[in-house]
Write a protein that holds these residues in place. Sequence first.
Motif, PDB file in Angstrom:
ATOM      1  N   ALA A 136      12.450   9.198   8.925  1.00  0.00           N
ATOM      2  CA  ALA A 136      11.288   8.186   8.158  1.00  0.00           C
ATOM      3  C   ALA A 136      12.867   7.271   7.536  1.00  0.00           C
ATOM      4  CB  ALA A 136      10.471   8.752   7.345  1.00  0.00           C
ATOM      5  N   TYR A 180       9.066  -4.123  12.275  1.00  0.00           N
ATOM      6  CA  TYR A 180       8.925  -4.770  12.748  1.00  0.00           C
ATOM      7  C   TYR A 180       9.268  -6.124  11.413  1.00  0.00           C
ATOM      8  CZ  TYR A 180       5.316  -4.275   8.596  1.00  0.00           C
ATOM      9  OH  TYR A 180       5.279  -4.035   7.840  1.00  0.00           O
ATOM     10  N   PHE A 181       9.966  -7.150  11.590  1.00  0.00           N
ATOM     11  CA  PHE A 181      10.560  -7.599  10.908  1.00  0.00           C
ATOM     12  C   PHE A 181      10.141  -8.982  10.135  1.00  0.00           C
ATOM     13  CE2 PHE A 181      13.530  -7.458  14.486  1.00  0.00           C
ATOM     14  CZ  PHE A 181      13.942  -5.824  14.298  1.00  0.00           C
ATOM     15  N   HIS A 200      11.071  -3.780   8.267  1.00  0.00           N
ATOM     16  CA  HIS A 200       9.555  -2.112   8.049  1.00  0.00           C
ATOM     17  C   HIS A 200       9.067  -1.450   9.145  1.00  0.00           C
ATOM     18  CE1 HIS A 200       9.984  -4.747   4.289  1.00  0.00           C
ATOM     19  NE2 HIS A 200       9.722  -5.583   5.167  1.00  0.00           N
ATOM     20  N   CYS A 201       8.378   0.145   9.108  1.00  0.00           N
ATOM     21  CA  CYS A 201       7.635   0.867   9.388  1.00  0.00           C
ATOM     22  C   CYS A 201       6.522   0.454   9.384  1.00  0.00           C
ATOM     23  CB  CYS A 201       8.217   1.952   9.515  1.00  0.00           C
ATOM     24  SG  CYS A 201       7.125   2.910  10.697  1.00  0.00           S
ATOM     25  N   SER A 202       5.084  -0.119  10.573  1.00  0.00           N
ATOM     26  CA  SER A 202       3.778  -0.009   9.585  1.00  0.00           C
ATOM     27  C   SER A 202       3.375   1.296  10.035  1.00  0.00           C
ATOM     28  CB  SER A 202       2.942  -1.107  11.250  1.00  0.00           C
ATOM     29  OG  SER A 202       3.263  -0.514  12.223  1.00  0.00           O
ATOM     30  N   ILE A 203       3.986   1.718   9.956  1.00  0.00           N
ATOM     31  CA  ILE A 203       3.189   3.779  10.092  1.00  0.00           C
ATOM     32  C   ILE A 203       3.539   4.467   8.501  1.00  0.00           C
ATOM     33  CG2 ILE A 203       3.218   5.964  11.474  1.00  0.00           C
ATOM     34  CD1 ILE A 203       3.743   4.517  13.362  1.00  0.00           C
ATOM     35  N   HIS A 204       5.022   3.970   8.113  1.00  0.00           N
ATOM     36  CA  HIS A 204       5.246   5.139   6.956  1.00  0.00           C
ATOM     37  C   HIS A 204       5.450   4.287   5.821  1.00  0.00           C
ATOM     38  CE1 HIS A 204       6.171   7.621  10.486  1.00  0.00           C
ATOM     39  NE2 HIS A 204       5.668   8.581   9.958  1.00  0.00           N
ATOM     40  N   LYS A 205       5.023   4.130   4.711  1.00  0.00           N
ATOM     41  CA  LYS A 205       5.668   2.883   4.166  1.00  0.00           C
ATOM     42  C   LYS A 205       6.908   2.969   2.944  1.00  0.00           C
ATOM     43  CE  LYS A 205       3.168   5.324  -0.420  1.00  0.00           C
ATOM     44  NZ  LYS A 205       1.798   5.338  -0.750  1.00  0.00           N
ATOM     45  N   ASN A 206       7.424   4.482   3.034  1.00  0.00           N
ATOM     46  CA  ASN A 206       8.331   3.733   2.942  1.00  0.00           C
ATOM     47  C   ASN A 206       9.964   3.620   3.149  1.00  0.00           C
ATOM     48  OD1 ASN A 206       7.424   4.396  -0.572  1.00  0.00           O
ATOM     49  ND2 ASN A 206       6.848   6.795   0.456  1.00  0.00           N
ATOM     50  N   MET A 207       9.445   3.173   4.726  1.00  0.00           N
ATOM     51  CA  MET A 207      10.411   2.766   5.134  1.00  0.00           C
ATOM     52  C   MET A 207      11.277   1.308   5.481  1.00  0.00           C
ATOM     53  SD  MET A 207       9.857   4.828   9.160  1.00  0.00           S
ATOM     54  CE  MET A 207      11.868   4.748  10.643  1.00  0.00           C
ATOM     55  N   ASP A 208      11.894   1.005   4.505  1.00  0.00           N
ATOM     56  CA  ASP A 208      12.221  -0.258   4.830  1.00  0.00           C
ATOM     57  C   ASP A 208      13.619  -0.507   4.870  1.00  0.00           C
ATOM     58  OD1 ASP A 208       9.469  -0.950   4.167  1.00  0.00           O
ATOM     59  OD2 ASP A 208       9.821  -0.481   2.365  1.00  0.00           O
ATOM     60  N   ASN A 228       7.117   2.346  14.088  1.00  0.00           N
ATOM     61  CA  ASN A 228       7.324   1.207  14.589  1.00  0.00           C
ATOM     62  C   ASN A 228       8.641   0.283  14.108  1.00  0.00           C
ATOM     63  OD1 ASN A 228       5.628  -1.586  13.488  1.00  0.00           O
ATOM     64  ND2 ASN A 228       5.897  -1.118  14.760  1.00  0.00           N
TER      65      ASN A 228
END
Lengths: 230, 263
Positions: free
Chosen positions: A96, A126-127, A157-165, A124
């Motif tokens: 992740a 997204y930008f 970003h990933c819309s599923i995992h909040k620390n995935m940037d 996921n």
Amino acid sequence: MNKIYCAAALLLLVASGIWVAIPAQGQVAPQPVYTRVIRTQQADFSWDTAKKGSVKGTLKFSAKRASAPVVIYLKRVDGEGKFTVPDMLEVSQKEARFEPGFAVMVAGQKAKFLNDEKKEISHNVYFLGAAEVDLGIFDQAQSVEHQFTAAGEVSVHCSIHKNMDAKYFIAPSPAFALVENDATSFTISGVPEGKYQLKTWQKQKRFKDAEMDVTVEADKEASVTVEMAR
Amino acid sequence: MSNQPLPITRASFRLATVAVLVAAMLSGCASTPSYPDPQPGEGQVLVNLKGVPRQGVKGPKRDTVRDDYSTSVESIEQGKNFERVRYDRLPDVVVLLETANGSPVHPPAPGVQATGSVLTLGKKGFDHVQCCVNHGATMALTVRNERQTAVDLFFDGEAGTFATLHLEAGKEGSIKLGRGIHDVTCDQEESAACRVFVTLEGELWCGTSEQQAFFGSLQPGDYEVSVYAPRLPVVRNHVQVSGGQRAQVTAELTVNALPKAGR
């Protein structure tokens, strides 16, 4: 007969978007729909065949700088022209985490986001920023590609995992240099001759971004000092 | 009819205590915020925040874990990296209300202190990822440094402004910021970051996606509502406010509305 030729020529010229004033002989010339060809900002030249020079510079910081990267890039005044975009950037999502979490790309370059998790975990992508797009959800071993067309900062970003940037900077052309850690000098070579704006972008903003005009001449090295002040 | 008071037995006292506690718990659980009715000639805006997960996302897969003495089923997504976004509890959502013509929502009253304007830097970073400085007389942000070392903070404004603030260990300081959005970062720690919203003409609210943003005593007219949630696209709505009425808007905080691409 001449009138027919004139009319046909006129029609062709109007259709091709170029207006030529025909001397009126007792007739009022019709108002054209548009009077000139509207060109985009894309300069019609190729980086491969253009005569090139380079820009050599020094960064001067008014205070202690962060080790985070500073991007120095050139933006051509009359459009970027046609250049060969670098190869596709491959982005891993193992554990992740986007890897690389930071990258400098070039407008037109593609990125491939690969879900290379060892387990059955979906991600996921997204930008936000210069690109605002959702690439969908993809399962383990699936991948998705995206071509970045607009220059600027993009947060990933990933819309599923909040620390995935992640954060990517999309440069307008390959004419850029990355200055990291304690480095203060840079060289941007292989730059087609022309007028440019030199700009900076900082991953961690510690100074006001600099902006200056630079002229690149064929087979010459333009020397600049970029002041980074607060 | 006897005037003697009823005897209070130990059992009845206990029963009454339990009843009071249960009633208090129930009222606490079921409490929905109540807002004053709009006055004639004044309107209100109520923004219902609704965090919506990305469509198509399933829960994490679960796996059977066996050890010497027991068997259990647990998620295969373990650890901080795999923490999932709780769309029903998005923190630090900022709602900005502005008039459509740019005139002040409420003229700043003299002596009124700015609200919601304290930011604390602790061991784990800032206590908020987004915060706001509302209209008021001071328009200043107070930052507390709870760390045992001095820090340098940078304020990068969207209008091209740039400011710094040095804070000694355990001290607090104040900085005046212009209107707009400012990204705050810390020189000593890359992960510490906060976005500060400052308004002069508008009105700001900061809370979670479980809540509603309420704006009262508004002059009738056209308003713009902008909702900023961390990591999500901005949601903008146009609202018409009438005298004696409460206009309601629902802001969906989601990535579902982003254009789709890829594959």
